[in-house]
Write a protein that holds these residues in place. Sequence first.
Motif, PDB file in Angstrom:
ATOM      1  N   ALA A 132      37.281  26.328  34.891  1.00 52.23           N
ATOM      2  CA  ALA A 132      37.814  27.309  35.832  1.00 52.23           C
ATOM      3  C   ALA A 132      39.087  27.979  35.314  1.00 52.23           C
ATOM      4  O   ALA A 132      40.064  27.302  34.976  1.00 52.23           O
ATOM      5  N   ARG A 133      39.041  29.286  35.248  1.00 50.11           N
ATOM      6  CA  ARG A 133      40.211  30.135  34.995  1.00 50.11           C
ATOM      7  C   ARG A 133      40.294  31.080  36.194  1.00 50.11           C
ATOM      8  O   ARG A 133      39.507  32.029  36.275  1.00 50.11           O
ATOM      9  N   VAL A 134      41.215  30.807  37.094  1.00 53.82           N
ATOM     10  CA  VAL A 134      41.159  31.366  38.439  1.00 53.82           C
ATOM     11  C   VAL A 134      42.302  32.341  38.704  1.00 53.82           C
ATOM     12  O   VAL A 134      43.481  32.008  38.480  1.00 53.82           O
ATOM     13  N   LEU A 135      41.957  33.514  39.201  1.00 59.27           N
ATOM     14  CA  LEU A 135      42.928  34.489  39.677  1.00 59.27           C
ATOM     15  C   LEU A 135      42.812  34.531  41.198  1.00 59.27           C
ATOM     16  O   LEU A 135      41.769  34.885  41.737  1.00 59.27           O
ATOM     17  N   VAL A 136      43.875  34.142  41.890  1.00 59.02           N
ATOM     18  CA  VAL A 136      43.881  34.089  43.353  1.00 59.02           C
ATOM     19  C   VAL A 136      44.469  35.384  43.902  1.00 59.02           C
ATOM     20  O   VAL A 136      45.487  35.870  43.406  1.00 59.02           O
ATOM     21  N   CYS A 137      43.819  35.927  44.935  1.00 59.95           N
ATOM     22  CA  CYS A 137      44.320  37.167  45.528  1.00 59.95           C
ATOM     23  C   CYS A 137      44.036  37.190  47.023  1.00 59.95           C
ATOM     24  O   CYS A 137      43.235  36.395  47.529  1.00 59.95           O
ATOM     25  N   LEU A 138      44.695  38.104  47.710  1.00 59.91           N
ATOM     26  CA  LEU A 138      44.415  38.312  49.127  1.00 59.91           C
ATOM     27  C   LEU A 138      43.142  39.123  49.302  1.00 59.91           C
ATOM     28  O   LEU A 138      42.257  38.751  50.067  1.00 59.91           O
ATOM     29  N   THR A 139      43.035  40.238  48.570  1.00 61.29           N
ATOM     30  CA  THR A 139      41.895  41.148  48.711  1.00 61.29           C
ATOM     31  C   THR A 139      41.292  41.460  47.348  1.00 61.29           C
ATOM     32  O   THR A 139      42.016  41.890  46.445  1.00 61.29           O
ATOM     33  N   PRO A 140      39.989  41.267  47.159  1.00 53.06           N
ATOM     34  CA  PRO A 140      39.371  41.593  45.876  1.00 53.06           C
ATOM     35  C   PRO A 140      39.159  43.100  45.734  1.00 53.06           C
ATOM     36  O   PRO A 140      38.341  43.688  46.438  1.00 53.06           O
ATOM     37  N   THR A 141      39.928  43.706  44.864  1.00 55.36           N
ATOM     38  CA  THR A 141      39.852  45.155  44.636  1.00 55.36           C
ATOM     39  C   THR A 141      39.586  45.413  43.163  1.00 55.36           C
ATOM     40  O   THR A 141      39.653  44.505  42.325  1.00 55.36           O
ATOM     41  N   LEU A 142      39.341  46.674  42.828  1.00 57.23           N
ATOM     42  CA  LEU A 142      39.131  47.028  41.427  1.00 57.23           C
ATOM     43  C   LEU A 142      40.369  46.733  40.583  1.00 57.23           C
ATOM     44  O   LEU A 142      40.253  46.329  39.419  1.00 57.23           O
ATOM     45  N   ALA A 143      41.550  46.911  41.168  1.00 55.68           N
ATOM     46  CA  ALA A 143      42.778  46.604  40.431  1.00 55.68           C
ATOM     47  C   ALA A 143      42.849  45.118  40.093  1.00 55.68           C
ATOM     48  O   ALA A 143      43.251  44.737  38.987  1.00 55.68           O
ATOM     49  N   VAL A 144      42.443  44.272  41.037  1.00 52.20           N
ATOM     50  CA  VAL A 144      42.425  42.827  40.787  1.00 52.20           C
ATOM     51  C   VAL A 144      41.356  42.482  39.753  1.00 52.20           C
ATOM     52  O   VAL A 144      41.575  41.640  38.878  1.00 52.20           O
ATOM     53  N   MET A 145      40.202  43.126  39.846  1.00 46.74           N
ATOM     54  CA  MET A 145      39.144  42.881  38.864  1.00 46.74           C
ATOM     55  C   MET A 145      39.611  43.256  37.459  1.00 46.74           C
ATOM     56  O   MET A 145      39.389  42.500  36.490  1.00 46.74           O
ATOM     57  N   GLU A 146      40.279  44.391  37.320  1.00 49.33           N
ATOM     58  CA  GLU A 146      40.791  44.798  36.006  1.00 49.33           C
ATOM     59  C   GLU A 146      41.821  43.792  35.492  1.00 49.33           C
ATOM     60  O   GLU A 146      41.876  43.498  34.293  1.00 49.33           O
ATOM     61  N   GLU A 147      42.627  43.261  36.410  1.00 51.80           N
ATOM     62  CA  GLU A 147      43.592  42.233  36.042  1.00 51.80           C
ATOM     63  C   GLU A 147      42.870  40.975  35.555  1.00 51.80           C
ATOM     64  O   GLU A 147      43.265  40.376  34.545  1.00 51.80           O
ATOM     65  N   ALA A 148      41.823  40.578  36.272  1.00 49.32           N
ATOM     66  CA  ALA A 148      41.058  39.391  35.884  1.00 49.32           C
ATOM     67  C   ALA A 148      40.436  39.565  34.503  1.00 49.32           C
ATOM     68  O   ALA A 148      40.436  38.630  33.684  1.00 49.32           O
ATOM     69  N   ILE A 149      39.920  40.746  34.221  1.00 44.13           N
ATOM     70  CA  ILE A 149      39.327  41.023  32.907  1.00 44.13           C
ATOM     71  C   ILE A 149      40.389  40.901  31.816  1.00 44.13           C
ATOM     72  O   ILE A 149      40.174  40.267  30.779  1.00 44.13           O
ATOM     73  N   ALA A 150      41.568  41.493  32.071  1.00 39.88           N
ATOM     74  CA  ALA A 150      42.646  41.475  31.079  1.00 39.88           C
ATOM     75  C   ALA A 150      43.156  40.066  30.812  1.00 39.88           C
ATOM     76  O   ALA A 150      43.568  39.744  29.683  1.00 39.88           O
ATOM     77  N   LEU A 151      43.113  39.206  31.836  1.00 37.03           N
ATOM     78  CA  LEU A 151      43.634  37.845  31.709  1.00 37.03           C
ATOM     79  C   LEU A 151      42.567  36.832  31.318  1.00 37.03           C
ATOM     80  O   LEU A 151      42.838  35.632  31.240  1.00 37.03           O
ATOM     81  N   ASN A 152      41.341  37.318  31.114  1.00 35.23           N
ATOM     82  CA  ASN A 152      40.227  36.446  30.738  1.00 35.23           C
ATOM     83  C   ASN A 152      39.945  35.389  31.810  1.00 35.23           C
ATOM     84  O   ASN A 152      39.580  34.250  31.497  1.00 35.23           O
ATOM     85  N   ALA A 153      40.120  35.764  33.075  1.00 37.45           N
ATOM     86  CA  ALA A 153      39.756  34.879  34.184  1.00 37.45           C
ATOM     87  C   ALA A 153      38.243  34.899  34.366  1.00 37.45           C
ATOM     88  O   ALA A 153      37.579  35.878  34.020  1.00 37.45           O
ATOM     89  N   ASN A 154      37.698  33.807  34.914  1.00 36.05           N
ATOM     90  CA  ASN A 154      36.259  33.810  35.194  1.00 36.05           C
ATOM     91  C   ASN A 154      35.954  33.589  36.678  1.00 36.05           C
ATOM     92  O   ASN A 154      34.798  33.452  37.068  1.00 36.05           O
ATOM     93  N   LEU A 155      37.011  33.541  37.505  1.00 30.39           N
ATOM     94  CA  LEU A 155      36.815  33.423  38.949  1.00 30.39           C
ATOM     95  C   LEU A 155      37.939  34.142  39.688  1.00 30.39           C
ATOM     96  O   LEU A 155      39.116  33.854  39.454  1.00 30.39           O
ATOM     97  N   ILE A 156      37.570  35.073  40.548  1.00 30.10           N
ATOM     98  CA  ILE A 156      38.502  35.675  41.495  1.00 30.10           C
ATOM     99  C   ILE A 156      38.309  34.932  42.811  1.00 30.10           C
ATOM    100  O   ILE A 156      37.221  34.950  43.394  1.00 30.10           O
ATOM    101  N   PHE A 157      39.366  34.262  43.256  1.00 34.53           N
ATOM    102  CA  PHE A 157      39.308  33.499  44.501  1.00 34.53           C
ATOM    103  C   PHE A 157      40.123  34.270  45.532  1.00 34.53           C
ATOM    104  O   PHE A 157      41.339  34.345  45.431  1.00 34.53           O
ATOM    105  N   ALA A 158      39.445  34.852  46.533  1.00 34.49           N
ATOM    106  CA  ALA A 158      40.083  35.782  47.465  1.00 34.49           C
ATOM    107  C   ALA A 158      40.049  35.252  48.894  1.00 34.49           C
ATOM    108  O   ALA A 158      39.178  34.460  49.259  1.00 34.49           O
ATOM    109  N   HIS A 159      40.989  35.728  49.690  1.00 37.99           N
ATOM    110  CA  HIS A 159      40.966  35.424  51.124  1.00 37.99           C
ATOM    111  C   HIS A 159      40.035  36.392  51.848  1.00 37.99           C
ATOM    112  O   HIS A 159      39.183  35.973  52.631  1.00 37.99           O
ATOM    113  N   HIS A 160      40.164  37.665  51.600  1.00 38.49           N
ATOM    114  CA  HIS A 160      39.316  38.653  52.271  1.00 38.49           C
ATOM    115  C   HIS A 160      37.979  38.803  51.547  1.00 38.49           C
ATOM    116  O   HIS A 160      37.953  38.855  50.319  1.00 38.49           O
TER     117      HIS A 160
END
Length: 263
Positions: free
Chosen positions: A38-66
């Motif tokens: 698990a390489r996890v990026l935690v966020c409040l809302t999954p948006t394209l900006a967060v997805m681009e951040e996850a790609i840049a950081l080599n994350a493999n899971l976006i864990f969101a509240h919304h």
Amino acid sequence: MKIADLITWFEAWANPTWCESWDNCGWQVEPGVLQESARVLVCLTPTLAVMEEAIALNANLIFAHHPLIFSSPKSFRTGEPITEMVRLAFTHNIGIYTAHTNFDQVADGTADVLAQILELKDVAPIVPTQNGLGYGRVGSLEPFLTLQELLTIIQTRLTPPDLIFSPSVDLQKTISKVAVLGGSGASFISAVVKTGAQAYLTADCKFHQFQESRDRHLILIDAGHYATERPACDRLVQKFQSLNLDWVQLSTKDEDFRQFFQS
């Protein structure tokens, strides 16, 4: 820890079956990452900006509240945000998982974190659901605070861009009991009144809900959706760090979708 094991651990704490019928908790997109570390990026809302951040950081899971998806899409078309999120998730092998109303209810969830930030004592749910859990929290202030002191603490600790509260209230009024509920909590006003709380911190309150609260002698405080829920995302990062994941980080691209004009 593998992603599958992380999700098993989380769901034992905040079961997605607890979510409301209108909600969508759990996997939003699972592109085949369950057995990856698990390489996890935690966020409040999954948006394209967060997805681009996850790609840049080599994350493999976006864990969101919304949730990414609240209701079933009728189509997927190029250029639409959900379509692009799903496309990028599969292209870059990034899962998207959501914990929403199940995370609202649990210990150390959205409401509990707000109660802890305000240092409330003898805390209980506003609306119990099961096993001592539930929506919102109500507790006592020790020592008591004036309304002005309470508002200052909220402004300082949550740093909302705007803080709205009920009209015609005495800022020197003594406050001993406070209710909190992160996100859109105005529908709980009647339940809050029954708890005997003098002030209620939540978000997304409408004009006539401030009128209703005033008429029911409840001080309604609206600090905004983002400011009242984002702290719980930070707490979730801390919990994930205790599991010794390969990598976990709080998103820096999460957005408050409101701006306030300063003249």
